[in-house]
Design a protein around this motif. Structure first.
Motif, PDB file in Angstrom:
ATOM      1  N   LYS A   5       0.819  -1.218   0.000  1.00  0.00           N
ATOM      2  CA  LYS A   5       0.000   0.000   0.000  1.00  0.00           C
ATOM      3  C   LYS A   5       0.847   1.259   0.000  1.00  0.00           C
ATOM      4  CE  LYS A   5      -4.177  -1.888   1.879  1.00  0.00           C
ATOM      5  NZ  LYS A   5      -5.445  -1.325   1.537  1.00  0.00           N
ATOM      6  N   MET A   6       2.111   1.133   0.415  1.00  0.00           N
ATOM      7  CA  MET A   6       2.996   2.292   0.404  1.00  0.00           C
ATOM      8  C   MET A   6       3.375   2.680  -1.026  1.00  0.00           C
ATOM      9  SD  MET A   6       5.511   1.342   3.561  1.00  0.00           S
ATOM     10  CE  MET A   6       6.294   2.912   3.895  1.00  0.00           C
ATOM     11  N   PHE A   7       3.452   1.714  -1.921  1.00  0.00           N
ATOM     12  CA  PHE A   7       3.979   1.979  -3.256  1.00  0.00           C
ATOM     13  C   PHE A   7       2.956   1.904  -4.378  1.00  0.00           C
ATOM     14  CE2 PHE A   7       7.618   0.360  -0.777  1.00  0.00           C
ATOM     15  CZ  PHE A   7       8.368   1.512  -0.808  1.00  0.00           C
ATOM     16  N   VAL A   8       1.817   1.294  -4.155  1.00  0.00           N
ATOM     17  CA  VAL A   8       0.836   1.105  -5.213  1.00  0.00           C
ATOM     18  C   VAL A   8       0.073   2.386  -5.516  1.00  0.00           C
ATOM     19  CG1 VAL A   8      -1.273  -0.133  -5.826  1.00  0.00           C
ATOM     20  CG2 VAL A   8       0.648  -1.357  -4.840  1.00  0.00           C
ATOM     21  N   GLY A   9      -0.109   3.227  -4.552  1.00  0.00           N
ATOM     22  CA  GLY A   9      -0.821   4.479  -4.770  1.00  0.00           C
ATOM     23  C   GLY A   9      -2.269   4.405  -4.346  1.00  0.00           C
ATOM     24  N   THR A  10      -2.555   3.667  -3.297  1.00  0.00           N
ATOM     25  CA  THR A  10      -3.922   3.575  -2.807  1.00  0.00           C
ATOM     26  C   THR A  10      -4.300   4.840  -2.049  1.00  0.00           C
ATOM     27  OG1 THR A  10      -3.247   2.522  -0.743  1.00  0.00           O
ATOM     28  CG2 THR A  10      -3.763   1.071  -2.582  1.00  0.00           C
ATOM     29  N   GLU A  11      -5.554   4.972  -1.750  1.00  0.00           N
ATOM     30  CA  GLU A  11      -6.053   6.149  -1.043  1.00  0.00           C
ATOM     31  C   GLU A  11      -6.289   5.892   0.439  1.00  0.00           C
ATOM     32  OE1 GLU A  11      -6.381   9.206  -2.315  1.00  0.00           O
ATOM     33  OE2 GLU A  11      -5.495   8.392  -4.139  1.00  0.00           O
ATOM     34  N   GLN A  12      -6.065   4.656   0.899  1.00  0.00           N
ATOM     35  CA  GLN A  12      -6.296   4.344   2.308  1.00  0.00           C
ATOM     36  C   GLN A  12      -5.343   3.252   2.763  1.00  0.00           C
ATOM     37  OE1 GLN A  12     -10.314   3.042   2.539  1.00  0.00           O
ATOM     38  NE2 GLN A  12     -10.079   1.437   1.026  1.00  0.00           N
ATOM     39  N   GLY A  13      -5.257   3.059   4.062  1.00  0.00           N
ATOM     40  CA  GLY A  13      -4.425   2.005   4.624  1.00  0.00           C
ATOM     41  C   GLY A  13      -3.241   2.558   5.395  1.00  0.00           C
ATOM     42  N   LEU A  14      -2.605   1.677   6.180  1.00  0.00           N
ATOM     43  CA  LEU A  14      -1.470   2.090   6.998  1.00  0.00           C
ATOM     44  C   LEU A  14      -0.281   2.519   6.147  1.00  0.00           C
ATOM     45  CD1 LEU A  14      -1.340  -0.464   9.950  1.00  0.00           C
ATOM     46  CD2 LEU A  14      -1.825   1.957  10.054  1.00  0.00           C
ATOM     47  N   GLY A  15      -0.053   1.827   5.037  1.00  0.00           N
ATOM     48  CA  GLY A  15       1.060   2.189   4.167  1.00  0.00           C
ATOM     49  C   GLY A  15       0.912   3.586   3.592  1.00  0.00           C
TER      50      GLY A  15
END
Length: 61
Positions: A5-15
């Motif tokens: 989630k840190m690198f994919v470019g999501t809009e939510q989550g801990l990453g």
């Protein structure tokens, strides 16, 4: 999952939140997220070890 989630470019989550905190330089929140991720990782490890001992009886022999 967190690293993804840190690198994919999501809009939510801990990453995503970790990257946001890092970019804005909120040091207290950054260390809090590192601590949360460490505790979460430890708890998941313990749970998976318990599951492994319960269902995979030949493991570790």
């Amino acid at each position: 999952m967190i690293v993804t989630k840190m690198f994919v470019g999501t809009e939510q989550g801990l990453g995503k939140r970790m990257i946001d905190v890092q970019q804005v330089l909120i040091i207290k929140d950054r260390y809090a997220f590192i601590l949360i991720m460490g505790i979460l990782g430890y708890i998941l490890n313990v749970v998976f070890l318990l599951i492994e001992r319960r269902f995979i009886h030949w493991s570790g022999k």
